[in-house]
Design a protein around this motif. Structure first.
Motif, mmCIF file in Angstrom:
data_model
loop_
_atom_site.group_PDB
_atom_site.id
_atom_site.type_symbol
_atom_site.label_atom_id
_atom_site.label_comp_id
_atom_site.label_asym_id
_atom_site.label_seq_id
_atom_site.Cartn_x
_atom_site.Cartn_y
_atom_site.Cartn_z
ATOM 1 N N ARG A 1 132.048 23.404 41.438
ATOM 2 C CA ARG A 1 131.117 23.412 41.186
ATOM 3 C C ARG A 1 130.204 22.402 40.140
ATOM 4 O O ARG A 1 129.804 21.198 40.880
ATOM 5 C CB ARG A 1 129.699 23.730 40.482
ATOM 6 N N PRO A 2 130.459 21.377 38.796
ATOM 7 C CA PRO A 2 130.480 19.971 38.437
ATOM 8 C C PRO A 2 130.813 18.909 39.445
ATOM 9 O O PRO A 2 129.921 18.036 39.503
ATOM 10 C CB PRO A 2 131.713 20.165 36.963
ATOM 11 N N ARG B 1 130.927 19.034 42.682
ATOM 12 C CA ARG B 1 130.018 18.662 43.572
ATOM 13 C C ARG B 1 128.714 18.263 42.996
ATOM 14 O O ARG B 1 127.742 17.109 43.056
ATOM 15 C CB ARG B 1 129.647 20.080 44.088
ATOM 16 N N GLU B 2 128.349 18.739 42.239
ATOM 17 C CA GLU B 2 127.399 18.185 40.933
ATOM 18 C C GLU B 2 126.994 16.814 40.759
ATOM 19 O O GLU B 2 126.244 15.693 41.834
ATOM 20 C CB GLU B 2 126.692 19.443 39.839
ATOM 21 N N PHE B 3 128.189 16.445 40.363
ATOM 22 C CA PHE B 3 128.833 14.568 40.643
ATOM 23 C C PHE B 3 128.093 14.301 42.030
ATOM 24 O O PHE B 3 127.340 13.268 41.475
ATOM 25 C CB PHE B 3 130.080 14.550 39.681
ATOM 26 N N GLU C 1 126.992 14.937 44.524
ATOM 27 C CA GLU C 1 125.385 14.531 44.567
ATOM 28 C C GLU C 1 124.665 13.454 43.570
ATOM 29 O O GLU C 1 123.870 12.944 44.258
ATOM 30 C CB GLU C 1 124.927 15.944 44.677
ATOM 31 N N LEU C 2 125.113 13.264 42.403
ATOM 32 C CA LEU C 2 124.085 12.513 42.116
ATOM 33 C C LEU C 2 124.340 11.234 41.939
ATOM 34 O O LEU C 2 123.941 10.414 42.525
ATOM 35 C CB LEU C 2 124.915 12.699 40.500
ATOM 36 N N ASN D 1 122.982 10.521 46.087
ATOM 37 C CA ASN D 1 121.190 10.882 46.149
ATOM 38 C C ASN D 1 120.980 9.605 45.094
ATOM 39 O O ASN D 1 120.228 8.876 45.241
ATOM 40 C CB ASN D 1 121.159 11.658 45.034
ATOM 41 N N GLY E 1 130.190 16.215 49.615
ATOM 42 C CA GLY E 1 128.928 15.941 48.375
ATOM 43 C C GLY E 1 128.234 14.884 48.367
ATOM 44 O O GLY E 1 127.196 14.752 48.813
ATOM 45 N N THR F 1 125.150 13.836 50.810
ATOM 46 C CA THR F 1 123.542 13.461 50.063
ATOM 47 C C THR F 1 123.421 11.577 50.622
ATOM 48 O O THR F 1 122.436 11.319 49.990
ATOM 49 C CB THR F 1 123.692 13.757 48.688
ATOM 50 N N THR G 1 135.170 18.148 32.558
ATOM 51 C CA THR G 1 134.926 19.130 32.040
ATOM 52 C C THR G 1 135.073 20.136 32.204
ATOM 53 O O THR G 1 136.454 20.180 31.197
ATOM 54 C CB THR G 1 134.359 19.297 34.148
ATOM 55 N N GLU H 1 129.133 15.626 30.377
ATOM 56 C CA GLU H 1 128.297 16.061 31.809
ATOM 57 C C GLU H 1 127.943 15.265 32.738
ATOM 58 O O GLU H 1 127.717 13.434 32.351
ATOM 59 C CB GLU H 1 127.145 16.392 31.606
#
Length: 179
Positions: A18-19, A21-23, A25-26, A29, A50, A54, A131, A164
């Motif tokens: 999950r983290p 994937r979030e990274f 996407e950052l 994006n 990811g 994006t 993480t 993070e």
């Protein structure tokens, strides 16, 4: 910005995916390019997916003996002859480096990067993404090295420690912008 990410190719649980994937996407994006080990397995796949989904670009640097695991739809894929050449190419193609969770290969890459920075041979910003406390033990050892005089530079000059992904990316963007 071309961001080299060192991380595991193992299949890991949600605490790590999950983290990651979030990274990823950052990165995507933000319009950045992922420079990574090129694998289409495990956490490497999660991050590449990811970034790609994006809008980010993918530059893979795989190695001959892992060619079968190389991602087929990367924007660019380079096959190095061995692990040493792979590491050199990953660093050469990047503007900044992030170390994410991983095994012995990732630890090897992280220590080599810190050694290069220690000697002034790598001036790219480096972030260690800790993480869920994965690198707490490594950070404890690095701080001990600093406290007992084993590091010729303050630890914070060698690596940015982040819990993070957003903090890690913001640091890298600021550092690259100010160079």
């Amino acid at each position: 910005m071309n961001i080299c990410v060192f991380l595991s190719s193992a299949d890991l649980d949600e605490r790590y995916t999950r983290p990651a994937r979030e990274f990823a996407e950052l990165i995507g994006n933000g319009g950045h390019t992922l420079v990574w080990g090129g694998s289409d397995t495990g956490l490497m796949k999660v991050v590449a997916d990811g970034v790609q989904e994006t809008g980010g670009r993918l530059v893979g640097i795989s190695v001959e003996f892992l060619r079968a695991f190389a991602r087929k739809d990367a924007d660019e894929m380079v096959i190095a002859k061995d692990l040493a050449e792979r590491k050199a190419l990953l660093l050469a193609r990047s503007d900044a480096v992030v170390v994410m969770v991983g095994g012995l290969g990732t630890l090897d890459e992280a220590t080599e990067i810190l050694e290069l920075r220690k000697h002034g041979l790598l001036d790219k910003p480096v972030a260690l993404l800790n993480t869920v406390g994965f690198y707490d033990g490594v950070i404890l050892q690095l701080r001990r090295m600093e406290d007992e005089g084993f590091l010729p530079l303050p630890l914070m000059e060698l690596v940015y420690l982040a819990n993070e992904g957003a903090d890690a990316l913001a640091h890298l963007e600021d550092s690259v912008r100010s160079r």
